[in-house]
Design a protein around this motif. Structure first.
Motif, short mmCIF file in Angstrom:
data_model
loop_
_atom_site.label_atom_id
_atom_site.label_comp_id
_atom_site.label_asym_id
_atom_site.label_seq_id
_atom_site.Cartn_x
_atom_site.Cartn_y
_atom_site.Cartn_z
N GLY A 44 0.79 -1.22 0.00
CA GLY A 44 0.00 0.00 0.00
C GLY A 44 0.83 1.27 0.00
N PHE A 45 2.11 1.15 0.39
CA PHE A 45 2.98 2.32 0.38
C PHE A 45 3.57 2.59 -1.01
CE2 PHE A 45 3.64 1.13 5.00
CZ PHE A 45 2.79 2.12 5.46
N MET A 46 3.41 1.63 -1.93
CA MET A 46 3.99 1.79 -3.25
C MET A 46 3.43 3.00 -4.01
SD MET A 46 6.28 -0.57 -3.31
CE MET A 46 6.43 -0.34 -1.54
N PRO A 47 2.10 3.24 -3.99
CA PRO A 47 1.60 4.44 -4.67
C PRO A 47 1.74 5.73 -3.85
CG PRO A 47 -0.25 3.20 -3.78
CD PRO A 47 0.99 2.39 -3.52
N LEU A 48 2.06 5.60 -2.58
CA LEU A 48 2.05 6.76 -1.67
C LEU A 48 3.04 7.84 -2.12
CD1 LEU A 48 0.65 7.54 1.04
CD2 LEU A 48 2.69 6.69 2.19
N PHE A 49 4.26 7.43 -2.39
CA PHE A 49 5.30 8.40 -2.72
C PHE A 49 5.22 8.89 -4.17
CE2 PHE A 49 6.73 6.55 1.18
CZ PHE A 49 7.44 7.56 1.83
N PRO A 50 4.97 8.02 -5.15
CA PRO A 50 4.80 8.52 -6.53
C PRO A 50 3.65 9.52 -6.67
CG PRO A 50 5.18 6.16 -6.57
CD PRO A 50 4.99 6.54 -5.13
N ILE A 51 2.54 9.28 -5.96
CA ILE A 51 1.41 10.21 -6.03
C ILE A 51 1.77 11.54 -5.37
CG2 ILE A 51 -0.93 10.64 -5.18
CD1 ILE A 51 -1.56 7.71 -5.71
N ALA A 52 2.48 11.45 -4.25
CA ALA A 52 2.94 12.69 -3.59
C ALA A 52 3.88 13.46 -4.51
CB ALA A 52 3.63 12.35 -2.28
N LEU A 53 4.72 12.73 -5.26
CA LEU A 53 5.63 13.36 -6.20
C LEU A 53 4.87 14.05 -7.32
CD1 LEU A 53 8.57 13.81 -7.17
CD2 LEU A 53 8.40 11.63 -8.38
N ALA A 54 3.85 13.36 -7.84
CA ALA A 54 3.04 13.94 -8.92
C ALA A 54 2.28 15.18 -8.44
CB ALA A 54 2.06 12.89 -9.44
N ASN A 55 1.90 15.19 -7.18
CA ASN A 55 1.16 16.34 -6.63
C ASN A 55 2.08 17.44 -6.10
OD1 ASN A 55 -1.28 15.07 -7.17
ND2 ASN A 55 -1.42 14.13 -5.14
N ARG A 56 3.39 17.24 -6.29
CA ARG A 56 4.41 18.21 -5.86
C ARG A 56 4.33 18.47 -4.35
NH1 ARG A 56 5.43 22.95 -10.09
NH2 ARG A 56 7.47 22.65 -9.17
N ASP A 57 4.12 17.37 -3.63
CA ASP A 57 3.99 17.48 -2.18
C ASP A 57 5.29 17.93 -1.52
OD1 ASP A 57 2.64 16.87 0.45
OD2 ASP A 57 4.29 15.44 0.55
N LEU A 58 6.43 17.50 -2.10
CA LEU A 58 7.72 17.90 -1.53
C LEU A 58 7.85 19.43 -1.52
CD1 LEU A 58 10.27 15.38 -3.07
CD2 LEU A 58 9.75 15.67 -0.65
N LEU A 59 7.53 20.03 -2.64
CA LEU A 59 7.65 21.48 -2.74
C LEU A 59 6.65 22.17 -1.81
CD1 LEU A 59 8.89 23.96 -4.06
CD2 LEU A 59 7.22 23.75 -5.91
N TYR A 60 5.42 21.65 -1.79
CA TYR A 60 4.38 22.26 -0.95
C TYR A 60 4.78 22.22 0.53
CZ TYR A 60 0.05 22.70 1.71
OH TYR A 60 -0.89 23.08 2.63
N THR A 61 5.22 21.05 0.98
CA THR A 61 5.58 20.92 2.39
C THR A 61 6.80 21.77 2.73
OG1 THR A 61 4.76 18.64 2.30
CG2 THR A 61 6.01 19.27 4.25
N SER A 62 7.73 21.88 1.77
CA SER A 62 8.96 22.62 2.02
C SER A 62 8.72 24.11 2.19
CB SER A 62 9.94 22.39 0.87
OG SER A 62 10.33 21.04 0.80
N ILE A 63 7.65 24.64 1.58
CA ILE A 63 7.39 26.08 1.72
C ILE A 63 6.53 26.39 2.95
CG2 ILE A 63 7.62 26.48 -0.76
CD1 ILE A 63 4.61 26.58 -0.99
N LEU A 64 6.11 25.35 3.66
CA LEU A 64 5.41 25.58 4.92
C LEU A 64 6.41 26.02 5.98
CD1 LEU A 64 3.05 22.44 5.00
CD2 LEU A 64 2.41 24.80 4.45
#
Length: 221
Positions: A44-64
């Motif tokens: 279940g963790f397999m789609p977790l990180f690719p989807i976060a990558l597609a949603n640009r979650d890294l960038l979003y969280t980093s600007i918090l």
């Protein structure tokens, strides 16, 4: 910490992951080795990180207004939360498996780890292994899907599960001993494995967070 986990739960968990976490209920299937259903949780963790990558979650969280290492901490907290939820969710179905197995003919059963405190200790160790392998590896290159990290982490957990299952099937009397909770020695061993598993899970996941955060600090977003 609470806010980080809340953000991850609200924004970063796809439906597929919740479905796979819920599949820990498959522990109730009498003919399946008890550890098998928890592989679904890891899957279940397999789609977790690719989807976060597609949603640009890294960038979003980093600007918090959080530290860069908190980006990793949020994901580790989420993984640990889902892993613990999968165990708690599976407990009623594990009890159901005990009753179902008791009603089956002895010739249809085989010696295995069984449903006991030791089982959940071994599962916690398996989850710790996944976290410790995957998180530091992934955050070295978090801007890629990093399929190798996913495959190696899951393969390592499958090997671990296979070894534990094989040992309890192959060693005469071991399954009977670990499942005889009326025996004080067996009960003590079960509790010891559970406590050790919990401590390793906490310590290993904290180490995964530290190593992942250290790797992520070197990444230029």
């Amino acid at each position: 910490m609470k806010n980080l986990l809340s953000k991850e739960l609200k924004l970063c968990v796809p439906t597929q992951t919740w479905i796979f976490v819920a599949l820990s209920m498959c522990i109730c299937i009498p003919s399946w080795p008890v550890m098998t259903s928890y592989i679904y949780v890891i899957a279940g963790f397999m789609p977790l990180f690719p989807i976060a990558l597609a949603n640009r979650d890294l960038l979003y969280t980093s600007i918090l207004p959080v530290k860069k290492t908190d980006v990793v901490k949020g994901k580790v907290l989420l993984m640990c939360f889902l892993q613990l939820v999968s165990i708690l969710w599976s407990i009623p179905f594990a009890v159901l498996k005990v009753f179902m197995s008791a009603s089956m003919p002895p010739e249809d059963l085989y010696p295995e780890l069984g449903v006991n405190p030791a089982l959940f200790g071994f599962i916690l160790i398996m989850f710790m292994m996944f976290n410790l392998i995957y998180v530091p590896w992934y955050y070295k290159k978090p801007d890629t899907k990093n399929a190798a990290a996913q495959l190696v982490s899951m393969f390592a957990c499958m090997i671990y599960m296979g070894i534990i299952t094989a040992v309890f099937i192959a060693v005469p009397g071991l399954a009977d001993f670990i499942n005889n909770l009326a025996n004080p020695v067996s009960l003590g061993v079960n509790i010891g494995i559970l406590v050790a598993g919990l401590l390793l899970f906490i310590g290993g996941s904290a180490l995964a967070n530290y190593l992942g955060g250290k790797a992520f600090q070197k990444v230029d977003l």
